[in-house]
Design a protein around this motif. Structure first.
Motif, PDB file in Angstrom:
ATOM      1  N   MET A 165      89.044  47.307 -12.247  1.00  0.00           N
ATOM      2  CA  MET A 165      90.425  46.903 -12.004  1.00  0.00           C
ATOM      3  C   MET A 165      90.820  45.784 -12.966  1.00  0.00           C
ATOM      4  N   GLN A 166      90.471  45.982 -14.243  1.00  0.00           N
ATOM      5  CA  GLN A 166      90.684  44.951 -15.260  1.00  0.00           C
ATOM      6  C   GLN A 166      92.095  45.052 -15.829  1.00  0.00           C
ATOM      7  N   ARG A 167      92.862  43.967 -15.730  1.00  0.00           N
ATOM      8  CA  ARG A 167      94.223  43.939 -16.256  1.00  0.00           C
ATOM      9  C   ARG A 167      94.190  43.831 -17.776  1.00  0.00           C
ATOM     10  N   VAL A 168      95.062  44.578 -18.427  1.00  0.00           N
ATOM     11  CA  VAL A 168      95.250  44.479 -19.880  1.00  0.00           C
ATOM     12  C   VAL A 168      96.680  43.988 -20.102  1.00  0.00           C
ATOM     13  N   ASP A 169      96.806  42.774 -20.569  1.00  0.00           N
ATOM     14  CA  ASP A 169      98.119  42.130 -20.679  1.00  0.00           C
ATOM     15  C   ASP A 169      98.416  41.794 -22.134  1.00  0.00           C
ATOM     16  N   GLU A 170      99.364  42.516 -22.701  1.00  0.00           N
ATOM     17  CA  GLU A 170      99.827  42.253 -24.065  1.00  0.00           C
ATOM     18  C   GLU A 170     101.307  41.848 -24.052  1.00  0.00           C
ATOM     19  N   GLY A 171     101.732  41.285 -22.910  1.00  0.00           N
ATOM     20  CA  GLY A 171     103.115  40.846 -22.781  1.00  0.00           C
ATOM     21  C   GLY A 171     104.091  41.947 -22.423  1.00  0.00           C
ATOM     22  N   GLN A 172     103.601  43.120 -22.041  1.00  0.00           N
ATOM     23  CA  GLN A 172     104.454  44.257 -21.708  1.00  0.00           C
ATOM     24  C   GLN A 172     105.097  44.060 -20.339  1.00  0.00           C
ATOM     25  N   ASP A 173     106.140  44.849 -20.057  1.00  0.00           N
ATOM     26  CA  ASP A 173     106.857  44.724 -18.793  1.00  0.00           C
ATOM     27  C   ASP A 173     106.353  45.694 -17.723  1.00  0.00           C
ATOM     28  N   PHE A 174     105.202  46.284 -17.936  1.00  0.00           N
ATOM     29  CA  PHE A 174     104.549  47.113 -16.925  1.00  0.00           C
ATOM     30  C   PHE A 174     103.104  46.653 -16.782  1.00  0.00           C
ATOM     31  N   THR A 175     102.466  47.076 -15.705  1.00  0.00           N
ATOM     32  CA  THR A 175     101.076  46.691 -15.457  1.00  0.00           C
ATOM     33  C   THR A 175     100.142  47.739 -16.056  1.00  0.00           C
ATOM     34  N   ALA A 176      99.092  47.269 -16.716  1.00  0.00           N
ATOM     35  CA  ALA A 176      98.094  48.164 -17.308  1.00  0.00           C
ATOM     36  C   ALA A 176      96.715  47.774 -16.790  1.00  0.00           C
ATOM     37  N   VAL A 177      95.980  48.760 -16.296  1.00  0.00           N
ATOM     38  CA  VAL A 177      94.697  48.505 -15.643  1.00  0.00           C
ATOM     39  C   VAL A 177      93.657  49.482 -16.170  1.00  0.00           C
ATOM     40  N   VAL A 178      92.443  48.971 -16.413  1.00  0.00           N
ATOM     41  CA  VAL A 178      91.295  49.812 -16.746  1.00  0.00           C
ATOM     42  C   VAL A 178      90.302  49.720 -15.592  1.00  0.00           C
ATOM     43  N   ASP A 179      89.835  50.871 -15.124  1.00  0.00           N
ATOM     44  CA  ASP A 179      88.892  50.862 -14.008  1.00  0.00           C
ATOM     45  C   ASP A 179      87.789  51.893 -14.238  1.00  0.00           C
ATOM     46  N   TYR A 180      86.603  51.571 -13.747  1.00  0.00           N
ATOM     47  CA  TYR A 180      85.420  52.412 -13.939  1.00  0.00           C
ATOM     48  C   TYR A 180      85.354  53.568 -12.942  1.00  0.00           C
ATOM     49  N   SER A 181      86.331  53.702 -12.064  1.00  0.00           N
ATOM     50  CA  SER A 181      86.273  54.724 -11.019  1.00  0.00           C
ATOM     51  C   SER A 181      86.026  56.106 -11.623  1.00  0.00           C
TER      52      SER A 181
END
Length: 507
Positions: free
Chosen positions: A351-367
């Motif tokens: 559930m790792q957040r990837v934040d590059e200043g975008q206006d949406f949420t981006a998540v990487v998960d190992y599921s």
């Protein structure tokens, strides 16, 4: 044939700086092996390995039978590198001459015991915390380790993402290392003053004896859901493998009883935890979730309550945290150290957040299991009123039965599901995607389903669709930094690829 790493050579695991020599005759007695070969009584052993290329002078080389080759076929390399004896079965022994050979009908079952003796039974010199279950092993291990460090204990970590000796990071190839490597690692940690080693314990490790001769201070159980049915014939066999950690080899046992699998492990002195209202030693209440996914909750235990802050989203992470708390409290870790340690944890690829200043949420998960996919997407769905866009694939050469189930789980919870490649390994990628598509397209009330085989293009397409307030979830590979295709591991990171796609889209 093992996968090849582009431009990389597998490195040998760490070894202690010194070990007391043990005679090969003594080792034969310890593991009940038949000793053959010349001048064997005087041979002294100082190390053990399964890999001929990792042999150093003084080693026993464990030549085990394999599915495609026998370890004895590589004995020449092992002997050239300084092996002084070989542990093998009758088939392997027939291939060898002019070398002391320890012959055992099942050498894999005793190589851990042999290695533990060579390295001085190192798991008795540290407290070993074993965490098993289908999902949550990595997160629970990180939570335990962080609180131990907050309490001032020197720690080691062994698991899927990494191995660490104090602050020194070592790449991890297996969730649980092979038994000789594991015993050597314990010896290195003890040598460097590590007091507590937190490790993930896979079903493969328990079934194949990788943790044989390891003495555990704690055995902890998270949950059980469908996975590894390419290795286990059914769920009952899978459970029996996990249950081996609770066969008396751990001094203390801590179990999440939110499922019937956990309930079956409970004994009179088991520490239990529950987030579903079951009667347990530790329970949770007053869960509060921030808009960005951080959580607080109250843990209720034998000595009172702890108010816990977590940076990790999802109800399943409350369960992981409660399991960690149950272990830590049983070890005498102060409540303030538990609170401090847990509040700081962010697990790579979980559930790792990837934040590059975008206006949406981006998540990487190992599921990469049906239940894990469902839990991850339920967690992000709970904190957005907008769209959930999911990128998901399935690994090749693994449990084929879970592929349509993963497609179904993702399609039911996504406004847009992009089915792509994960690690196809030796399989045809399109056949893996087809199985996922079957499950996804047969899901009632599903969202849009798209197939894009190239994982980079799939991630870029997800980003191109994202609008303000949406959530993009790239699932399956998490922390991994390679993609295995046709026996070759190509550099690939979901985190880096997602970040680059966001930067490119917002230039």
């Amino acid at each position: 044939m093992p996968a090849k790493l582009e431009g990389k050579v597998a490195t040998a695991p760490p070894r202690p700086t010194s070990t007391r020599p043990v005679s090969v005759a003594a080792l034969a007695t310890i593991v009940d092996a038949h000793l053959t070969g010349p001048a064997h009584a005087d041979v002294q052993v100082t190390g053990v390995t399964l890999r001929a290329q990792h042999v150093v002078p003084g080693d026993v080389y464990a030549a085990l039978p394999g599915t495609r080759a026998h370890g004895a076929d590589f004995a020449e390399t092992a002997l050239a590198n300084g092996a002084v004896a070989i542990l093998t079965d009758e088939v392997g022994a027939a291939k060898l001459k002019d070398v002391p050979v320890l012959v055992h009908p099942n050498p894999r079952s005793v190589v851990g015991t042999l290695a533990a003796h060579v390295y001085g039974n190192p798991s008795t010199k540290t407290r070993v915390w074993g965490v098993t279950g289908t999902s949550g092993k990595t997160t629970t291990s990180y939570l335990i380790e962080a609180a131990l460090r907050a309490a001032g204990r020197p720690t080691g970590l062994i698991g899927t993402v990494e191995m660490r000796i104090g602050t020194e990071r070592i790449d991890s190839a297996l969730t649980t290392p092979e038994s000789p490597d594991l015993q050597a690692l314990f010896a290195v940690m003890a040598e460097r003053g590590i007091t507590d080693v937190v490790m993930e314990v896979s079903s493969h490790a328990l079934e194949l004896g990788r943790v044989a001769a390891t003495e555990f201070e704690f055995g902890a159980f998270t949950n059980l859901s469908q996975d590894h049915l390419d290795f286990h014939p059914d769920m009952e066999d899978y459970f029996r493998a996990k249950a081996k950690l609770f066969d008396g080899r751990a001094r203390k046992e801590v179990v999440c009883v939110d499922t019937e699998w956990g309930e079956r492990l409970v004994k009179p002195d088991t520490v239990t935890v529950s987030t579903t209202g079951a009667d347990a030693t530790w329970t949770a209440s007053d869960v509060e979730v921030t808009p960005t996914g951080e959580q607080t909750f109250t843990a209720h235990g034998p000595d009172g309550d702890l108010r816990i802050e977590l940076r990790l989203p999802g109800s399943f992470n409350v369960a992981n945290a409660l399991l960690a708390i149950g272990c830590l409290h049983a070890s005498g870790v102060p409540g303030e150290a538990i609170v401090e340690g847990l509040a700081a944890v962010q697990v790579p690829g979980r559930m790792q957040r990837v934040d590059e200043g975008q206006d949406f949420t981006a998540v990487v998960d190992y599921s990469h299991k049906p239940v894990a996919v469902a839990l991850a997407l339920d967690a992000v769905r709970a904190k957005t009123a907008n769209r959930v866009i999911t990128v998901l694939g399935c690994g090749g050469d693994r449990d084929k039965g879970k592929r349509p189930l993963m497609g179904e789980a993702a399609a039911a919870r996504s406004d847009v599901l992009i089915i792509t490649d994960d690690n196809p390994r030796s399989e045809e990628p399109s056949s893996i995607r087809a199985a996922m598509l079957e499950g996804a397209l047969n899901t009632p009330d599903r969202g849009e389903v798209v197939e894009i085989g190239d994982r980079k293009q799939a991630i870029e397409h997800a980003v191109s669709l994202a609008q303000a307030g949406d959530v993009v979830v790239v699932a399956g590979k998490g922390h991994e930094t390679g993609q295995e295709i046709a026996g070759v591991v190509h550099p690939f990171s979901d985190v880096e690829t997602l970040a680059a796609a966001i930067r490119k889209a917002h230039r």
